[in-house]
Design an enzyme around this catalytic site. Structure first.
Site, PDB file in Angstrom:
ATOM      1  N   TYR A 106     -60.509  53.128 -37.232  1.00  0.00           N
ATOM      2  CA  TYR A 106     -61.176  54.395 -36.931  1.00  0.00           C
ATOM      3  C   TYR A 106     -60.861  54.784 -35.493  1.00  0.00           C
ATOM      4  O   TYR A 106     -60.952  53.964 -34.585  1.00  0.00           O
ATOM      5  CB  TYR A 106     -62.687  54.243 -37.102  1.00  0.00           C
ATOM      6  CG  TYR A 106     -63.479  55.462 -36.696  1.00  0.00           C
ATOM      7  CD1 TYR A 106     -63.392  56.649 -37.419  1.00  0.00           C
ATOM      8  CD2 TYR A 106     -64.335  55.422 -35.600  1.00  0.00           C
ATOM      9  CE1 TYR A 106     -64.126  57.767 -37.055  1.00  0.00           C
ATOM     10  CE2 TYR A 106     -65.080  56.524 -35.224  1.00  0.00           C
ATOM     11  CZ  TYR A 106     -64.974  57.699 -35.949  1.00  0.00           C
ATOM     12  OH  TYR A 106     -65.702  58.806 -35.588  1.00  0.00           O
ATOM     13  N   ASP A 164     -56.106  51.506 -29.284  1.00  0.00           N
ATOM     14  CA  ASP A 164     -57.458  52.032 -29.198  1.00  0.00           C
ATOM     15  C   ASP A 164     -58.386  50.848 -28.923  1.00  0.00           C
ATOM     16  O   ASP A 164     -58.799  50.130 -29.832  1.00  0.00           O
ATOM     17  CB  ASP A 164     -57.825  52.731 -30.510  1.00  0.00           C
ATOM     18  CG  ASP A 164     -59.233  53.309 -30.500  1.00  0.00           C
ATOM     19  OD1 ASP A 164     -59.982  53.048 -29.538  1.00  0.00           O
ATOM     20  OD2 ASP A 164     -59.582  54.017 -31.462  1.00  0.00           O
ATOM     21  N   LYS A 205     -67.218  52.668 -24.980  1.00  0.00           N
ATOM     22  CA  LYS A 205     -68.291  51.746 -25.321  1.00  0.00           C
ATOM     23  C   LYS A 205     -68.695  50.836 -24.162  1.00  0.00           C
ATOM     24  O   LYS A 205     -69.488  51.220 -23.321  1.00  0.00           O
ATOM     25  CB  LYS A 205     -67.945  50.960 -26.580  1.00  0.00           C
ATOM     26  CG  LYS A 205     -67.830  51.851 -27.825  1.00  0.00           C
ATOM     27  CD  LYS A 205     -67.824  51.058 -29.099  1.00  0.00           C
ATOM     28  CE  LYS A 205     -67.504  51.907 -30.321  1.00  0.00           C
ATOM     29  NZ  LYS A 205     -68.455  52.943 -30.633  1.00  0.00           N
TER      30      LYS A 205
END
Length: 445
Positions: A138, A235, A263
């Protein structure tokens, strides 16, 4: 007075502000307090939190050092939308020092923005059309990568968008390959290499729990991108800083051309970053004359930057990784023993502070392997954990996290709760017809 959750549903679609926050069976969950490894809700229930908002608070909720840095920033500087602050410079220097691929870096507010800009600049640099992504990975909400995350068996191997409203021609410009399949990568480059602008991947696909990458697979990606002149994008929104201060690229020794981060950078404050080769980063319009447009009013917001600097400082100066890695290994080992003692087929895996227990036998190399996972047991077990004050997100294939605030006593409690929850969940029959129950991507990115 109406319950807050009911009031929310009157004015907020679904009553929540991001997908995956409205959980079947927990539709009235209203958070009132969070600190350390716990949160409380409006009904007075307290949970030991292993969901951790999909992973950002590596230090634990409301870390006092991070909160103090944010408060100080609020007293001294504000968002002015011009020039640069000293904090932005220090943060950029820190990221360039820590992450092997980063020569220059730009800040965003979310991980989705970072991956969007990474693909845009890759196309600007190469003049090419195609993007390669992998089943189970994702990379945010934007159209080019909003497909093939958690797919039903009949959808694997086809384009499986996670949203309606995406133009078919956008989806057609994305090639979806199986993760950990080096031969599939070689075939894709043999057929399309001259038109592949970028390859983007989570080096560890944590959006489906934890698929650990094989070294040959990563080496093949690097070699094929180099040979074809394509841009390799890691990513590391999830893996960055939680697994290593230098990200998975420091662990694997494979250096991408661009890296996206988020994050754990700021322990829950909204920040993302895109960094990499200087020649690629200089294409952005933050440099006058750069052809790839880049903007964001809240990029580099002073309080968020202060949170990031405080977080990274603590990660460097205190034994955060030593603590969370030790607890993570203890939990993984303990859960495997619990499930084995109950004769429940399970594969407990993860890395460092991340753990996940799949209810299946055999390896977990690719997304196809995860189709064997017993979703009924996976979700039922986590719903039963709630009865013991333990919160692991009760959605299929979602990972769990240990923070610096978790203790050995917390781990003991989890393992005790796991034995009871797993025993009871074996007899549960859940209604999994709601697609949202089956799990999705980290939609808050």
């Amino acid at each position: 007075m109406k319950h807050l959750a009911e009031r929310a549903r009157q004015v907020i679609p679904g009553g929540v502000n991001s997908g995956q926050r409205s959980i079947p069976g927990l539709t009235d969950l209203v958070i009132t307090h969070a600190a350390g490894a716990r949160f409380r809700d409006s009904q007075g229930r307290e949970f030991v939190d292993y969901h951790a908002a999909f992973g950002p608070p590596l230090l634990g909720h409301n870390d006092p050092d991070v909160s103090a840095a944010v408060a100080e920033a609020g007293r001294t500087v504000d968002l002015c939308g011009v020039g640069v602050t000293a904090g932005e410079v220090e943060l950029a220097e820190t990221l360039a020092e820590l992450v092997p691929s980063v020569e220059k870096v730009l800040l965003t507010s979310t991980g989705s923005e970072a991956t969007f800009h990474a693909l845009r600049v890759a196309r600007a640099a190469t003049g090419r059309r195609l993007v390669v992504k992998f089943q189970g990975c994702y990379h945010g909400w934007h159209d080019a990568v909003s497909l093939n995350v958690i797919s039903a068996p009949e959808k694997v191997g086809t384009h499986d968008p996670i949203s309606t409203g995406i133009l078919p021609e956008v989806l057609q410009a994305t090639l979806v390959l199986p993760f950990n399949d080096a031969e599939a990568v070689r075939r894709a480059f043999a057929e399309h290499g001259d038109d592949i602008a970028a390859v983007i991947l989570e080096p560890v696909p944590h959006n489906v729990g934890c698929l650990l990458p094989e070294q040959e697979f990563l080496e093949t990606l690097r070699a094929e991108c180099t040979r074809a002149g394509s841009v390799l994008i890691f990513d590391e929104v999830i893996t960055g800083f939680r697994h290593h201060l230098g990200g998975w690229q420091a662990i694997s020794g494979i250096t991408p051309d661009l890296t996206t981060m988020g994050k754990a950078i700021a322990n829950g404050y909204p920040v993302g970053a895109l960094g990499g080769r200087a020649d690629l980063m200089e294409l952005f319009s933050s440099r006058p004359g750069g052809p790839a447009f880049f903007a964001g009013t809240y990029n580099g917001q002073p309080a968020v930057v202060a949170a990031a600097l405080a977080t990274l400082r603590k990660l460097r100066e205190e034994p955060v990784h030593e603590h969370v890695f030790r607890l993570g290994e203890r939990i993984r080992t303990g859960l495997a023993e619990v499930f084995a003692s109950l004769d429940i087929p399970a594969l407990v895996t993860g890395y460092g502070s991340v753990f996940v227990g799949y209810f299946m036998t055999g390896p977990a190399r690719t997304y196809d392997d995860l189709l064997r996972n017993d979703a009924n047991m996976f979700i039922g077990y986590r719903r039963r954990l709630l009865e013991h004050g333990v919160f692991e997100l009760p959605l299929n294939l979602k990972r769990s996290h240990v923070s610096y605030a978790h203790t050995d006593a917390d781990a003991d409690h989890l393992l005790e709760a796991a034995a009871s929850a797993a025993s009871l969940a074996r007899g549960d029959v859940l209604d999994l017809t709601d697609a949202s129950t089956m799990g999705g991507a980290d939609a808050h990115r």
